[in-house]
Design an enzyme around this catalytic site. Structure first.
Site, short mmCIF file in Angstrom:
data_model
loop_
_atom_site.label_atom_id
_atom_site.label_comp_id
_atom_site.label_asym_id
_atom_site.label_seq_id
_atom_site.Cartn_x
_atom_site.Cartn_y
_atom_site.Cartn_z
N GLU A 1 -93.08 -37.16 -10.33
CA GLU A 1 -93.17 -35.71 -10.44
C GLU A 1 -94.58 -35.26 -10.05
O GLU A 1 -95.57 -35.98 -10.28
CB GLU A 1 -92.85 -35.26 -11.86
N ARG B 1 -84.82 -17.04 -14.32
CA ARG B 1 -85.70 -16.32 -13.40
C ARG B 1 -84.94 -15.34 -12.51
O ARG B 1 -85.54 -14.46 -11.88
CB ARG B 1 -86.49 -17.30 -12.53
#
Length: 442
Positions: free
Chosen positions: A151, A13
Protein backbone atom coordinates in the site's frame (compact mmCIF):
# COMPACT_ATOMS: atom_id res chain seq x y z
CA UNK A 1 -14.46 -19.51 -14.76
CA UNK A 2 -16.10 -17.59 -11.93
CA UNK A 3 -16.22 -13.84 -11.46
CA UNK A 4 -16.69 -12.21 -8.07
CA UNK A 5 -17.86 -8.59 -8.23
CA UNK A 6 -17.25 -6.63 -5.04
CA UNK A 7 -20.09 -4.12 -4.71
CA UNK A 8 -20.59 -3.62 -0.98
CA UNK A 9 -18.88 -0.23 -0.67
CA UNK A 10 -20.82 2.57 1.00
CA UNK A 11 -19.80 5.26 -1.50
CA UNK A 12 -20.13 8.08 1.02
CA UNK A 13 -18.14 10.51 -1.15
CA UNK A 14 -20.89 10.39 -3.78
CA UNK A 15 -23.18 12.17 -1.28
CA UNK A 16 -26.22 10.41 -2.67
CA UNK A 17 -29.15 8.24 -1.62
CA UNK A 18 -28.34 6.06 -4.62
CA UNK A 19 -25.78 3.29 -3.98
CA UNK A 20 -22.51 4.18 -5.68
CA UNK A 21 -22.48 1.25 -8.11
CA UNK A 22 -25.96 2.17 -9.38
CA UNK A 23 -25.01 5.63 -10.57
CA UNK A 24 -25.47 5.93 -14.31
CA UNK A 25 -22.64 5.70 -16.81
CA UNK A 26 -23.50 5.81 -20.53
CA UNK A 27 -27.09 4.98 -19.70
CA UNK A 28 -26.36 1.95 -17.49
CA UNK A 29 -25.69 1.58 -13.77
CA UNK A 30 -21.91 1.40 -13.52
CA UNK A 31 -22.03 -2.12 -12.06
CA UNK A 32 -23.84 -3.32 -15.17
CA UNK A 33 -20.78 -2.45 -17.26
CA UNK A 34 -18.72 -4.72 -15.02
CA UNK A 35 -21.28 -7.53 -15.22
CA UNK A 36 -21.64 -7.27 -19.02
CA UNK A 37 -17.87 -7.35 -19.50
CA UNK A 38 -17.68 -10.42 -17.31
CA UNK A 39 -20.55 -12.10 -19.17
CA UNK A 40 -18.70 -11.56 -22.45
CA UNK A 41 -15.95 -13.96 -21.30
CA UNK A 42 -16.44 -17.32 -23.00
CA UNK A 43 -17.64 -19.76 -21.92
CA UNK A 44 -20.14 -17.77 -19.90
CA UNK A 45 -18.79 -17.49 -16.36
CA UNK A 46 -20.46 -17.97 -13.03
CA UNK A 47 -20.95 -14.48 -11.57
CA UNK A 48 -21.29 -13.71 -7.86
CA UNK A 49 -22.09 -10.24 -6.55
CA UNK A 50 -21.04 -9.25 -3.05
CA UNK A 51 -23.36 -6.59 -1.59
CA UNK A 52 -23.90 -4.82 1.71
CA UNK A 53 -26.71 -5.76 4.12
CA UNK A 54 -30.05 -4.33 3.01
CA UNK A 55 -28.76 -3.32 -0.43
CA UNK A 56 -31.78 -4.73 -2.26
CA UNK A 57 -31.45 -2.43 -5.27
CA UNK A 58 -27.82 -3.44 -5.78
CA UNK A 59 -28.71 -7.12 -5.42
CA UNK A 60 -31.46 -6.65 -8.03
CA UNK A 61 -28.89 -5.23 -10.47
CA UNK A 62 -27.09 -8.60 -10.44
CA UNK A 63 -30.15 -10.65 -11.42
CA UNK A 64 -30.18 -13.42 -12.54
CA UNK A 65 -26.70 -13.99 -11.07
CA UNK A 66 -25.97 -15.11 -7.52
CA UNK A 67 -25.64 -12.56 -4.72
CA UNK A 68 -24.08 -12.90 -1.27
CA UNK A 69 -24.02 -10.41 1.60
CA UNK A 70 -20.92 -9.11 3.33
CA UNK A 71 -22.35 -8.76 6.81
CA UNK A 72 -19.73 -6.27 8.06
CA UNK A 73 -17.43 -3.84 6.17
CA UNK A 74 -14.16 -5.53 7.13
CA UNK A 75 -12.19 -5.06 3.92
CA UNK A 76 -11.84 -6.54 0.45
CA UNK A 77 -10.48 -9.86 1.70
CA UNK A 78 -13.49 -10.25 3.96
CA UNK A 79 -15.80 -9.39 1.04
CA UNK A 80 -14.16 -12.01 -1.20
CA UNK A 81 -14.45 -14.55 1.63
CA UNK A 82 -18.23 -13.94 1.70
CA UNK A 83 -18.41 -15.20 -1.89
CA UNK A 84 -17.02 -18.64 -1.01
CA UNK A 85 -20.46 -20.00 -0.15
CA UNK A 86 -21.57 -19.38 -3.74
CA UNK A 87 -18.39 -20.96 -5.16
CA UNK A 88 -18.61 -24.32 -3.43
CA UNK A 89 -16.88 -26.96 -5.55
CA UNK A 90 -15.48 -24.46 -8.04
CA UNK A 91 -11.87 -25.25 -8.97
CA UNK A 92 -11.29 -23.10 -12.04
CA UNK A 93 -9.95 -19.54 -12.12
CA UNK A 94 -11.78 -16.87 -10.11
CA UNK A 95 -11.66 -13.27 -11.27
CA UNK A 96 -12.18 -10.68 -8.54
CA UNK A 97 -13.28 -7.30 -9.89
CA UNK A 98 -14.83 -4.16 -8.44
CA UNK A 99 -18.31 -2.85 -9.15
CA UNK A 100 -17.05 0.74 -9.16
CA UNK A 101 -14.40 0.17 -11.85
CA UNK A 102 -16.53 -0.07 -15.00
CA UNK A 103 -13.97 0.87 -17.64
CA UNK A 104 -12.04 -2.42 -17.62
CA UNK A 105 -12.63 -4.22 -20.91
CA UNK A 106 -13.39 -7.86 -21.52
CA UNK A 107 -10.20 -8.11 -23.58
CA UNK A 108 -8.07 -7.06 -20.62
CA UNK A 109 -9.79 -9.51 -18.27
CA UNK A 110 -9.28 -12.28 -20.82
CA UNK A 111 -5.57 -11.39 -21.09
CA UNK A 112 -5.16 -11.75 -17.33
CA UNK A 113 -6.84 -15.16 -17.26
CA UNK A 114 -4.79 -16.38 -20.24
CA UNK A 115 -1.53 -15.22 -18.65
CA UNK A 116 -2.34 -17.04 -15.40
CA UNK A 117 -3.13 -20.19 -17.37
CA UNK A 118 0.15 -20.06 -19.32
CA UNK A 119 2.22 -19.39 -16.21
CA UNK A 120 0.22 -21.80 -14.03
CA UNK A 121 0.03 -18.98 -11.53
CA UNK A 122 -1.95 -19.20 -8.31
CA UNK A 123 -2.53 -15.45 -8.35
CA UNK A 124 -2.38 -12.90 -11.16
CA UNK A 125 -2.87 -9.17 -10.67
CA UNK A 126 -3.64 -6.50 -13.23
CA UNK A 127 -1.35 -3.51 -12.91
CA UNK A 128 -0.71 -0.26 -14.75
CA UNK A 129 1.94 2.41 -14.95
CA UNK A 130 0.38 5.51 -13.43
CA UNK A 131 1.20 9.04 -14.44
CA UNK A 132 0.89 9.86 -10.73
CA UNK A 133 1.47 6.66 -8.73
CA UNK A 134 1.26 8.36 -5.31
CA UNK A 135 -2.30 7.27 -4.37
CA UNK A 136 -1.91 3.63 -5.44
CA UNK A 137 -0.53 0.45 -4.02
CA UNK A 138 2.64 -0.75 -5.79
CA UNK A 139 3.30 -4.09 -7.45
CA UNK A 140 6.75 -5.23 -6.38
CA UNK A 141 8.31 -7.63 -8.89
CA UNK A 142 11.14 -10.06 -8.25
CA UNK A 143 12.66 -12.98 -10.18
CA UNK A 144 10.16 -12.60 -13.03
CA UNK A 145 7.13 -12.78 -10.73
CA UNK A 146 5.06 -10.65 -8.40
CA UNK A 147 6.53 -10.66 -4.90
CA UNK A 148 3.97 -8.55 -3.04
CA UNK A 149 1.59 -5.60 -3.15
CA UNK A 150 2.55 -2.67 -0.93
CA UNK A 151 0.00 0.00 0.00
CA UNK A 152 1.20 3.52 -0.78
CA UNK A 153 1.23 4.63 2.85
CA UNK A 154 3.27 1.57 3.84
CA UNK A 155 5.80 1.73 0.99
CA UNK A 156 9.49 2.23 1.69
CA UNK A 157 11.26 5.08 -0.15
CA UNK A 158 12.62 2.70 -2.81
CA UNK A 159 9.19 1.10 -3.27
CA UNK A 160 7.61 4.51 -3.76
CA UNK A 161 9.77 4.93 -6.86
CA UNK A 162 7.97 1.97 -8.47
CA UNK A 163 5.43 3.13 -11.07
CA UNK A 164 3.66 -0.20 -11.57
CA UNK A 165 0.44 0.22 -9.60
CA UNK A 166 -2.26 -2.13 -8.35
CA UNK A 167 -5.63 -2.06 -10.13
CA UNK A 168 -7.23 -4.36 -7.57
CA UNK A 169 -8.30 -6.87 -10.23
CA UNK A 170 -7.07 -10.40 -9.54
CA UNK A 171 -7.27 -13.87 -11.00
CA UNK A 172 -6.96 -16.53 -8.29
CA UNK A 173 -6.96 -20.30 -8.49
CA UNK A 174 -10.36 -21.55 -7.37
CA UNK A 175 -8.73 -24.60 -5.85
CA UNK A 176 -6.48 -22.45 -3.65
CA UNK A 177 -8.88 -19.58 -3.03
CA UNK A 178 -10.46 -20.78 0.28
CA UNK A 179 -7.06 -21.41 1.85
CA UNK A 180 -5.58 -18.14 0.66
CA UNK A 181 -8.54 -16.09 1.91
CA UNK A 182 -8.55 -17.97 5.19
CA UNK A 183 -4.92 -17.07 5.79
CA UNK A 184 -5.47 -13.31 5.55
CA UNK A 185 -5.08 -11.51 8.87
CA UNK A 186 -6.23 -8.05 9.93
CA UNK A 187 -3.00 -6.92 11.57
CA UNK A 188 -3.11 -3.37 10.26
CA UNK A 189 -4.22 0.09 11.33
CA UNK A 190 -7.71 -0.34 9.93
CA UNK A 191 -8.16 -3.84 11.38
CA UNK A 192 -9.40 -4.96 7.97
CA UNK A 193 -8.73 -8.02 5.84
CA UNK A 194 -6.95 -6.93 2.65
CA UNK A 195 -7.33 -9.05 -0.47
CA UNK A 196 -3.91 -7.81 -1.62
CA UNK A 197 -2.31 -9.98 1.08
CA UNK A 198 -3.06 -13.15 -0.92
CA UNK A 199 -0.06 -12.41 -3.17
CA UNK A 200 2.49 -12.66 -0.35
CA UNK A 201 0.60 -15.58 1.21
CA UNK A 202 0.60 -17.56 -2.06
CA UNK A 203 4.24 -16.80 -2.75
CA UNK A 204 5.26 -17.84 0.77
CA UNK A 205 3.51 -21.16 0.16
CA UNK A 206 5.62 -21.71 -2.95
CA UNK A 207 3.01 -20.80 -5.55
CA UNK A 208 3.69 -18.66 -8.62
CA UNK A 209 2.27 -15.12 -8.64
CA UNK A 210 2.39 -12.77 -11.62
CA UNK A 211 1.50 -9.25 -12.74
CA UNK A 212 -0.09 -8.36 -16.08
CA UNK A 213 0.00 -4.75 -17.25
CA UNK A 214 -2.83 -2.78 -18.82
CA UNK A 215 -3.69 0.80 -19.71
CA UNK A 216 -4.24 3.25 -16.85
CA UNK A 217 -7.45 4.55 -18.43
CA UNK A 218 -9.16 1.18 -17.90
CA UNK A 219 -8.54 1.15 -14.16
CA UNK A 220 -10.23 4.39 -13.25
CA UNK A 221 -12.19 3.79 -10.06
CA UNK A 222 -15.19 5.95 -9.19
CA UNK A 223 -15.57 7.34 -5.68
CA UNK A 224 -16.95 10.84 -6.26
CA UNK A 225 -19.18 12.80 -8.61
CA UNK A 226 -16.11 14.33 -10.21
CA UNK A 227 -14.64 10.88 -10.91
CA UNK A 228 -18.01 9.73 -12.28
CA UNK A 229 -18.03 12.66 -14.71
CA UNK A 230 -14.45 11.88 -15.75
CA UNK A 231 -15.38 8.23 -16.35
CA UNK A 232 -18.36 9.32 -18.44
CA UNK A 233 -16.11 11.43 -20.63
CA UNK A 234 -13.65 8.58 -21.05
CA UNK A 235 -16.36 6.06 -21.90
CA UNK A 236 -18.04 8.42 -24.36
CA UNK A 237 -14.74 8.86 -26.18
CA UNK A 238 -14.41 5.07 -26.39
CA UNK A 239 -17.98 4.66 -27.70
CA UNK A 240 -17.63 7.46 -30.26
CA UNK A 241 -14.36 6.07 -31.53
CA UNK A 242 -15.89 2.63 -32.00
CA UNK A 243 -18.86 4.13 -33.89
CA UNK A 244 -16.64 6.17 -36.18
CA UNK A 245 -14.47 3.13 -36.88
CA UNK A 246 -17.63 1.21 -37.83
CA UNK A 247 -18.59 3.75 -40.53
CA UNK A 248 -20.86 6.13 -38.60
CA UNK A 249 -20.60 9.80 -39.54
CA UNK A 250 -20.60 12.44 -36.80
CA UNK A 251 -20.47 16.11 -37.64
CA UNK A 252 -19.26 17.06 -34.15
CA UNK A 253 -18.43 13.87 -32.21
CA UNK A 254 -17.75 15.65 -28.91
CA UNK A 255 -21.42 16.70 -28.72
CA UNK A 256 -22.88 13.25 -29.45
CA UNK A 257 -23.70 11.22 -26.33
CA UNK A 258 -24.16 7.49 -26.68
CA UNK A 259 -25.49 4.76 -24.41
CA UNK A 260 -23.48 1.62 -23.85
CA UNK A 261 -25.94 -0.39 -25.96
CA UNK A 262 -26.48 2.13 -28.80
CA UNK A 263 -26.32 0.28 -32.12
CA UNK A 264 -25.57 2.42 -35.18
CA UNK A 265 -25.25 0.85 -38.63
CA UNK A 266 -22.76 1.96 -41.27
CA UNK A 267 -23.55 5.22 -43.06
CA UNK A 268 -25.70 6.54 -40.25
CA UNK A 269 -25.18 10.30 -40.08
CA UNK A 270 -25.45 12.16 -36.77
CA UNK A 271 -25.62 15.93 -36.39
CA UNK A 272 -24.37 17.94 -33.42
CA UNK A 273 -25.90 17.86 -29.92
CA UNK A 274 -27.64 14.48 -30.10
CA UNK A 275 -28.26 12.24 -27.08
CA UNK A 276 -28.96 8.52 -27.35
CA UNK A 277 -30.44 6.92 -24.26
CA UNK A 278 -30.48 3.16 -23.66
CA UNK A 279 -32.10 0.80 -26.14
CA UNK A 280 -31.57 2.57 -29.48
CA UNK A 281 -30.69 1.00 -32.82
CA UNK A 282 -30.47 2.93 -36.11
CA UNK A 283 -30.46 1.31 -39.55
CA UNK A 284 -28.19 1.86 -42.54
CA UNK A 285 -28.25 5.27 -44.18
CA UNK A 286 -30.47 7.01 -41.64
CA UNK A 287 -29.81 10.58 -40.60
CA UNK A 288 -30.23 11.93 -37.07
CA UNK A 289 -30.14 15.70 -37.29
CA UNK A 290 -29.09 18.19 -34.62
CA UNK A 291 -30.55 18.51 -31.13
CA UNK A 292 -32.42 15.20 -30.94
CA UNK A 293 -33.08 13.17 -27.78
CA UNK A 294 -33.71 9.51 -28.58
CA UNK A 295 -34.27 6.57 -26.24
CA UNK A 296 -35.73 3.07 -26.41
CA UNK A 297 -36.48 2.98 -30.15
CA UNK A 298 -35.62 0.90 -33.20
CA UNK A 299 -35.14 3.12 -36.25
CA UNK A 300 -35.06 1.59 -39.72
CA UNK A 301 -33.05 2.33 -42.86
CA UNK A 302 -32.86 5.61 -44.78
CA UNK A 303 -34.95 7.48 -42.22
CA UNK A 304 -34.61 11.16 -41.31
CA UNK A 305 -35.08 12.27 -37.71
CA UNK A 306 -34.89 15.86 -36.53
CA UNK A 307 -33.73 18.43 -35.93
CA UNK A 308 -35.16 18.96 -32.44
CA UNK A 309 -36.98 15.61 -32.25
CA UNK A 310 -37.67 13.65 -29.09
CA UNK A 311 -38.37 9.93 -29.26
CA UNK A 312 -39.28 8.21 -26.00
CA UNK A 313 -39.11 4.52 -25.12
CA UNK A 314 -41.31 1.92 -26.76
CA UNK A 315 -41.30 3.36 -30.27
CA UNK A 316 -40.53 1.65 -33.58
CA UNK A 317 -39.71 3.70 -36.67
CA UNK A 318 -39.67 1.85 -40.00
CA UNK A 319 -37.65 2.51 -43.16
CA UNK A 320 -37.81 5.80 -45.07
CA UNK A 321 -39.75 7.66 -42.37
CA UNK A 322 -39.48 11.42 -41.89
CA UNK A 323 -39.82 12.80 -38.35
CA UNK A 324 -39.14 16.52 -38.26
CA UNK A 325 -38.57 19.44 -35.93
CA UNK A 326 -40.34 19.56 -32.58
CA UNK A 327 -42.05 16.19 -33.03
CA UNK A 328 -42.31 13.87 -30.03
CA UNK A 329 -43.02 10.14 -30.20
CA UNK A 330 -43.88 7.98 -27.21
CA UNK A 331 -44.60 4.25 -27.59
CA UNK A 332 -45.48 4.91 -31.22
CA UNK A 333 -44.98 2.83 -34.36
CA UNK A 334 -44.32 4.72 -37.58
CA UNK A 335 -44.90 2.62 -40.71
CA UNK A 336 -42.66 2.64 -43.78
CA UNK A 337 -42.63 6.02 -45.51
CA UNK A 338 -44.80 7.76 -42.90
CA UNK A 339 -44.18 11.44 -42.21
CA UNK A 340 -44.61 13.78 -39.25
CA UNK A 341 -42.51 16.75 -40.25
CA UNK A 342 -43.47 19.49 -37.78
CA UNK A 343 -44.70 20.21 -34.27
CA UNK A 344 -46.62 17.06 -33.37
CA UNK A 345 -47.12 14.83 -30.33
CA UNK A 346 -47.79 11.20 -31.19
CA UNK A 347 -48.19 9.12 -28.04
CA UNK A 348 -49.36 5.49 -27.96
CA UNK A 349 -50.04 5.58 -31.69
CA UNK A 350 -49.76 3.38 -34.78
CA UNK A 351 -49.12 5.37 -37.94
CA UNK A 352 -49.61 3.37 -41.14
CA UNK A 353 -47.35 3.24 -44.17
CA UNK A 354 -47.08 6.45 -46.22
CA UNK A 355 -49.45 8.35 -43.94
CA UNK A 356 -48.89 12.07 -43.36
CA UNK A 357 -49.32 13.78 -39.99
CA UNK A 358 -49.76 17.55 -40.24
CA UNK A 359 -48.16 20.23 -38.09
CA UNK A 360 -49.69 20.73 -34.66
CA UNK A 361 -51.33 17.28 -34.56
CA UNK A 362 -51.82 15.78 -31.10
CA UNK A 363 -52.67 12.18 -30.28
CA UNK A 364 -54.69 12.76 -27.11
CA UNK A 365 -53.72 9.55 -25.39
CA UNK A 366 -54.33 10.25 -21.68
CA UNK A 367 -57.71 10.82 -20.02
CA UNK A 368 -56.34 11.42 -16.54
CA UNK A 369 -56.53 7.74 -15.58
CA UNK A 370 -55.33 5.58 -18.45
CA UNK A 371 -53.47 5.64 -21.76
CA UNK A 372 -55.28 4.83 -25.01
CA UNK A 373 -54.06 4.17 -28.56
CA UNK A 374 -54.63 6.02 -31.77
CA UNK A 375 -54.49 3.79 -34.85
CA UNK A 376 -54.05 5.33 -38.29
CA UNK A 377 -54.13 3.19 -41.42
CA UNK A 378 -52.08 3.29 -44.61
CA UNK A 379 -51.88 6.40 -46.80
CA UNK A 380 -54.03 8.48 -44.45
CA UNK A 381 -53.79 12.26 -44.22
CA UNK A 382 -54.22 14.17 -40.98
CA UNK A 383 -54.44 17.94 -41.46
CA UNK A 384 -52.60 20.48 -39.35
CA UNK A 385 -53.73 21.38 -35.84
CA UNK A 386 -55.85 18.26 -35.39
CA UNK A 387 -56.52 16.49 -32.08
CA UNK A 388 -57.12 12.74 -32.24
CA UNK A 389 -58.89 11.77 -29.02
CA UNK A 390 -57.98 8.16 -28.26
CA UNK A 391 -59.09 5.47 -28.43
CA UNK A 392 -59.78 6.19 -32.08
CA UNK A 393 -59.14 4.62 -35.49
CA UNK A 394 -58.59 6.35 -38.81
CA UNK A 395 -58.89 4.02 -41.77
CA UNK A 396 -56.73 3.49 -44.84
CA UNK A 397 -56.75 6.44 -47.21
CA UNK A 398 -58.91 8.60 -44.92
CA UNK A 399 -58.54 12.40 -44.71
CA UNK A 400 -58.94 14.46 -41.54
CA UNK A 401 -59.32 18.16 -42.27
CA UNK A 402 -57.14 20.77 -40.59
CA UNK A 403 -58.23 22.00 -37.16
CA UNK A 404 -60.40 18.96 -36.44
CA UNK A 405 -61.06 17.29 -33.11
CA UNK A 406 -61.69 13.64 -33.91
CA UNK A 407 -63.53 11.67 -31.24
CA UNK A 408 -65.05 8.90 -33.38
CA UNK A 409 -63.56 6.34 -35.76
CA UNK A 410 -63.07 7.47 -39.36
CA UNK A 411 -63.73 4.70 -41.94
CA UNK A 412 -61.32 3.93 -44.76
CA UNK A 413 -61.50 6.47 -47.57
CA UNK A 414 -63.71 8.86 -45.56
CA UNK A 415 -63.31 12.62 -45.16
CA UNK A 416 -63.76 13.79 -41.55
CA UNK A 417 -64.55 17.29 -40.26
CA UNK A 418 -64.45 17.83 -36.52
CA UNK A 419 -64.40 21.60 -36.03
CA UNK A 420 -66.81 24.42 -35.15
CA UNK A 421 -68.53 26.28 -37.99
CA UNK A 422 -66.93 29.65 -38.84
CA UNK A 423 -69.12 32.77 -38.42
CA UNK A 424 -68.09 36.11 -40.01
CA UNK A 425 -69.71 39.44 -39.00
CA UNK A 426 -68.72 42.21 -41.38
CA UNK A 427 -67.71 45.60 -40.00
CA UNK A 428 -67.86 44.56 -36.35
CA UNK A 429 -64.12 44.43 -35.62
CA UNK A 430 -63.78 48.16 -34.77
CA UNK A 431 -66.67 48.05 -32.31
CA UNK A 432 -65.19 45.01 -30.56
CA UNK A 433 -61.72 46.58 -30.30
CA UNK A 434 -63.13 49.80 -28.80
CA UNK A 435 -65.03 47.85 -26.18
CA UNK A 436 -61.98 45.81 -25.25
CA UNK A 437 -59.78 48.91 -25.07
CA UNK A 438 -62.26 50.62 -22.72
CA UNK A 439 -62.42 47.58 -20.48
CA UNK A 440 -58.61 47.43 -20.33
CA UNK A 441 -58.49 51.15 -19.35
CA UNK A 442 -60.82 50.60 -16.39
Amino acid sequence: MAVVVLAAGAGTRMKSRIPKVLHSLAGWPMVRHVIENACALRPAPRIVGVVAPGAKSVAAAFAPHAVVVQDKPLGTGHAARAALSALAGHRGPVLVVFGDAPLITTATLRRLVAACSRARAAVGVLGFEAADPAPYGRLILRDGGLEKIVESRDAAPAEKQVKLCNSGVMCISGELLPGLLGAIRNRNAKREFYLTDVVAIARAAGHRTIAVTGEEAEFQGINSREELAAAERALQQRLRRAALDAGVGMQDPETVWLAADTRLAADVSIGPCVRFGPGVSVGVGSEIRAFCDIEGVRIGRDTIVGPFTRIRPGSVVADRVHIGNFVELKATRMGRGAKANHLAYLGDSDIGEASNIGAGTIAVNYDGYGKHRTIIGRDAFVGSNSSLVAPVRIGNGANVTAGSVITEDVPAGALAFGRARQVTKKGRAGELRARLKARAGK
